[in-house]
Design an enzyme around this catalytic site. Structure first.
Site, PDB file in Angstrom:
ATOM      1  N   ALA A 123       0.834  -1.205   0.000  1.00  4.77           N
ATOM      2  CA  ALA A 123       0.000   0.000   0.000  1.00  4.77           C
ATOM      3  C   ALA A 123       0.869   1.255   0.000  1.00  4.77           C
ATOM      4  O   ALA A 123       0.539   2.241  -0.662  1.00  4.77           O
ATOM      5  CB  ALA A 123      -0.946  -0.013   1.195  1.00  4.77           C
ATOM      6  N   LEU A 126       1.800   2.024  -3.497  1.00  3.78           N
ATOM      7  CA  LEU A 126       0.659   2.577  -4.222  1.00  3.78           C
ATOM      8  C   LEU A 126       0.481   4.054  -3.886  1.00  3.78           C
ATOM      9  O   LEU A 126       0.411   4.904  -4.775  1.00  3.78           O
ATOM     10  CB  LEU A 126      -0.624   1.805  -3.893  1.00  3.78           C
ATOM     11  CG  LEU A 126      -1.936   2.472  -4.333  1.00  3.78           C
ATOM     12  CD1 LEU A 126      -2.006   2.571  -5.855  1.00  3.78           C
ATOM     13  CD2 LEU A 126      -3.130   1.721  -3.775  1.00  3.78           C
ATOM     14  N   TYR A 127       0.420   4.372  -2.603  1.00  6.12           N
ATOM     15  CA  TYR A 127       0.157   5.750  -2.199  1.00  6.12           C
ATOM     16  C   TYR A 127       1.290   6.687  -2.617  1.00  6.12           C
ATOM     17  O   TYR A 127       1.042   7.817  -3.026  1.00  6.12           O
ATOM     18  CB  TYR A 127      -0.118   5.837  -0.702  1.00  6.12           C
ATOM     19  CG  TYR A 127      -1.314   5.022  -0.279  1.00  6.12           C
ATOM     20  CD1 TYR A 127      -2.497   5.052  -1.007  1.00  6.12           C
ATOM     21  CD2 TYR A 127      -1.263   4.198   0.833  1.00  6.12           C
ATOM     22  CE1 TYR A 127      -3.597   4.304  -0.635  1.00  6.12           C
ATOM     23  CE2 TYR A 127      -2.366   3.447   1.217  1.00  6.12           C
ATOM     24  CZ  TYR A 127      -3.519   3.498   0.477  1.00  6.12           C
ATOM     25  OH  TYR A 127      -4.606   2.748   0.846  1.00  6.12           O
ATOM     26  N   SER A 128       2.526   6.223  -2.525  1.00  4.82           N
ATOM     27  CA  SER A 128       3.652   7.043  -2.988  1.00  4.82           C
ATOM     28  C   SER A 128       3.529   7.349  -4.471  1.00  4.82           C
ATOM     29  O   SER A 128       3.802   8.472  -4.911  1.00  4.82           O
ATOM     30  CB  SER A 128       4.980   6.335  -2.707  1.00  4.82           C
ATOM     31  OG  SER A 128       5.213   6.264  -1.326  1.00  4.82           O
TER      32      SER A 128
END
Length: 152
Positions: A123, A126-128
């Protein structure tokens, strides 16, 4: 193939299917009645999103989006519980769900930022990639909930 999926706001009719999905990855300590769920869906700061497989109508993803009004700048917001069904993971669907929320946060809800808490290294990647940055904060919690699951 991403084109066979739709991101939309969840409705009260989605509650029980969403609850099953949420309980696969987090502790669920109670089952709400339809009336209780309707009350939560009416909160003007809570915006539940779901990801639907349009080929079979099944809800395969969920994210809770919360708006936190601010009196001195654009609204703050928070994403909670981005969940994709196990058999649908690694297809870019978490990205699809988050991109829609980010778009709505900017253009529909007048938000200036989105916060989230992340533990999984997958996750985090993904967020980065969606331009989230790590900020130096500490999470403090006053948990007064009984997290022991209640039998149905």
């Amino acid at each position: 193939m991403i084109s066979s999926f739709e991101v939309r706001k969840a409705t009260i009719d989605d509650y029980f299917e969403l609850r099953n999905l949420i309980c696969d990855v987090t502790r669920c300590t109670e089952t709400l009645s339809r009336e209780q769920a309707e009350e939560r869906f009416r909160y003007n700061t809570y915006h539940p999103y779901c990801l639907v497989d349009t080929e079979n109508g099944r809800i395969v993803g969920y994210a809770g989006f919360y708006i936190i009004p601010h009196l001195g700048r654009k609204n703050d917001s928070r994403i909670e519980h981005v969940i994709i069904s196990k058999e649908y993971r690694n297809r870019g669907l978490g990205r699809l769900l988050c991109k829609q929320i980010i778009e709505d946060a900017k253009n529909k809800f007048n938000c200036g930022r989105i916060d989230l808490t992340v533990e999984s290294h997958i996750a985090k990647k993904l967020y980065s990639s969606l331009e989230f940055e790590k900020v130096n904060t500490e999470v403090m919690r006053n948990s007064f909930l009984d997290l022991t699951p209640k039998s149905d």
